[in-house]
Scaffold this motif. Structure first.
Motif, PDB file in Angstrom:
ATOM      1  N   THR A 246       4.316 -88.739 -35.694  1.00 38.96           N
ATOM      2  CA  THR A 246       3.892 -88.219 -36.990  1.00 38.96           C
ATOM      3  C   THR A 246       2.721 -87.260 -36.839  1.00 38.96           C
ATOM      4  O   THR A 246       2.657 -86.211 -37.473  1.00 38.96           O
ATOM      5  N   THR A 247       1.782 -87.610 -35.941  1.00 38.96           N
ATOM      6  CA  THR A 247       0.619 -86.748 -35.712  1.00 38.96           C
ATOM      7  C   THR A 247       1.036 -85.408 -35.130  1.00 38.96           C
ATOM      8  O   THR A 247       0.556 -84.349 -35.544  1.00 38.96           O
ATOM      9  N   VAL A 248       1.958 -85.428 -34.159  1.00 39.34           N
ATOM     10  CA  VAL A 248       2.428 -84.196 -33.539  1.00 39.34           C
ATOM     11  C   VAL A 248       3.156 -83.319 -34.545  1.00 39.34           C
ATOM     12  O   VAL A 248       2.997 -82.099 -34.591  1.00 39.34           O
ATOM     13  N   SER A 249       3.968 -83.962 -35.412  1.00 40.42           N
ATOM     14  CA  SER A 249       4.726 -83.190 -36.393  1.00 40.42           C
ATOM     15  C   SER A 249       3.824 -82.525 -37.420  1.00 40.42           C
ATOM     16  O   SER A 249       4.178 -81.503 -37.994  1.00 40.42           O
ATOM     17  N   GLN A 250       2.632 -83.105 -37.653  1.00 39.52           N
ATOM     18  CA  GLN A 250       1.708 -82.536 -38.622  1.00 39.52           C
ATOM     19  C   GLN A 250       0.817 -81.459 -38.012  1.00 39.52           C
ATOM     20  O   GLN A 250       0.151 -80.726 -38.726  1.00 39.52           O
ATOM     21  N   THR A 251       0.803 -81.354 -36.674  1.00 38.71           N
ATOM     22  CA  THR A 251      -0.016 -80.366 -35.996  1.00 38.71           C
ATOM     23  C   THR A 251       0.707 -79.023 -35.964  1.00 38.71           C
ATOM     24  O   THR A 251       1.897 -78.957 -35.674  1.00 38.71           O
ATOM     25  N   GLU A 252      -0.017 -77.959 -36.268  1.00 39.99           N
ATOM     26  CA  GLU A 252       0.582 -76.622 -36.260  1.00 39.99           C
ATOM     27  C   GLU A 252       0.887 -76.202 -34.826  1.00 39.99           C
ATOM     28  O   GLU A 252       0.029 -76.249 -33.954  1.00 39.99           O
ATOM     29  N   GLN A 253       2.123 -75.770 -34.594  1.00 42.90           N
ATOM     30  CA  GLN A 253       2.558 -75.362 -33.273  1.00 42.90           C
ATOM     31  C   GLN A 253       2.991 -73.901 -33.300  1.00 42.90           C
ATOM     32  O   GLN A 253       3.674 -73.460 -34.223  1.00 42.90           O
ATOM     33  N   GLU A 254       2.606 -73.147 -32.268  1.00 40.92           N
ATOM     34  CA  GLU A 254       3.044 -71.752 -32.155  1.00 40.92           C
ATOM     35  C   GLU A 254       4.469 -71.725 -31.618  1.00 40.92           C
ATOM     36  O   GLU A 254       4.764 -72.299 -30.576  1.00 40.92           O
ATOM     37  N   LEU A 255       5.348 -71.049 -32.337  1.00 34.97           N
ATOM     38  CA  LEU A 255       6.764 -71.022 -31.984  1.00 34.97           C
ATOM     39  C   LEU A 255       7.161 -69.757 -31.236  1.00 34.97           C
ATOM     40  O   LEU A 255       7.932 -69.820 -30.281  1.00 34.97           O
ATOM     41  N   CYS A 256       6.653 -68.612 -31.669  1.00 39.89           N
ATOM     42  CA  CYS A 256       6.958 -67.366 -30.965  1.00 39.89           C
ATOM     43  C   CYS A 256       5.962 -66.284 -31.367  1.00 39.89           C
ATOM     44  O   CYS A 256       5.373 -66.338 -32.448  1.00 39.89           O
ATOM     45  N   THR A 257       5.782 -65.313 -30.476  1.00 37.35           N
ATOM     46  CA  THR A 257       4.950 -64.142 -30.735  1.00 37.35           C
ATOM     47  C   THR A 257       5.707 -62.910 -30.256  1.00 37.35           C
ATOM     48  O   THR A 257       6.151 -62.871 -29.104  1.00 37.35           O
ATOM     49  N   VAL A 258       5.874 -61.938 -31.137  1.00 33.11           N
ATOM     50  CA  VAL A 258       6.598 -60.718 -30.785  1.00 33.11           C
ATOM     51  C   VAL A 258       5.734 -59.502 -31.110  1.00 33.11           C
ATOM     52  O   VAL A 258       4.899 -59.539 -32.024  1.00 33.11           O
ATOM     53  N   HIS A 259       5.946 -58.425 -30.354  1.00 28.17           N
ATOM     54  CA  HIS A 259       5.194 -57.185 -30.517  1.00 28.17           C
ATOM     55  C   HIS A 259       6.155 -56.046 -30.876  1.00 28.17           C
ATOM     56  O   HIS A 259       7.337 -56.098 -30.529  1.00 28.17           O
TER      57      HIS A 259
END
Length: 225
Positions: free
Chosen positions: A75-88
């Motif tokens: 539950t804690t991990v799911s509530q933490t904001e995670q970076e999914l992708c970065t594009v330029h």
């Protein structure tokens, strides 16, 4: 009095107690803890006291403790904001003809400098053209490196600026409109024009041209809305 069983209803929170006289199940409000209640069974009607449910100490290796700890971590991990992708943005996608022109200038300048290396004027002219073209390409490359669209599990951010920085963000829950526009040439180059706006804005808050794989960005945002 036998041990009580506690259960939680989706509609309301209640306690189920077993009558110590007849064994019938009585559903009572938690506010009645510590009070006397009358068994609801018709042929019983005996009075008994509602005690608070007792907790029991469990060992750390108890399966219930292990399962509860794992659930808490998930539950804690799911509530933490995670970076999914970065594009330029792509250099070629933003300046296709200018990019080709600068590339030809660099190549032509180098070839000219080599061919007319005995003529100082032509040698320096060729080198000057090559350096000028390379500087322009380098500047465009820096611009694309310092412009990025980052998608996290909660929001989309657009950041731009080499010396000063400007950031726009849209929460996934607030997204009102997403657009991807691609010309025929854009599709061949794998780039596109991405625009995103939130429910509280009339203008597009994130507006990027020549972005690599714009449809992938849209798909990830939809997945986490």
């Amino acid at each position: 009095m036998t041990d009580s069983e506690t259960h939680t209803s989706n509609a309301s929170r209640t306690l189920a107690y077993e009558c110590p006289h007849c064994g019938a199940t009585n559903t009572v409000d938690p506010a009645a803890i510590g009070e006397l209640v009358t068994c609801a069974k018709d042929n019983c009607g005996q009075v008994f006291k509602i005690d608070a449910p007792a907790g029991h100490l469990l060992r750390d290796d108890d399966p219930k403790v292990v399962a509860a700890r794992a659930h808490h971590q998930d539950t804690t991990v799911s509530q933490t904001e995670q970076e999914l992708c970065t594009v330029h943005p792509a250099i070629f996608g933003n300046h296709p003809f200018s990019f080709l022109g600068c590339l030809l200038v660099v190549i032509g300048g180098i070839v000219g400098a080599v061919m007319w290396r005995d003529e100082l004027i032509l040698l320096y002219s060729g080198l000057t053209l090559a350096v000028a073209g390379a500087l322009i390409l380098s500047y465009w490359w820096l611009q694309t490196r310092f412009r990025s669209v980052t998608v996290t599990s909660k929001r989309t951010l657009y950041t731009q600026g080499i010396f000063s920085r400007q950031t726009s963000e849209v929460q996934h829950d607030d997204v009102r409109n997403m657009q991807v526009n691609q010309s025929f040439f854009d599709r061949l180059a794998g780039v596109g024009h991405l625009a995103i706006s939130s429910s509280g804005q009339d203008d597009m808050e994130i507006d990027v041209r020549g972005l690599k794989s714009p449809q992938r960005v849209i798909d990830i945002i939809r997945e986490y809305q």
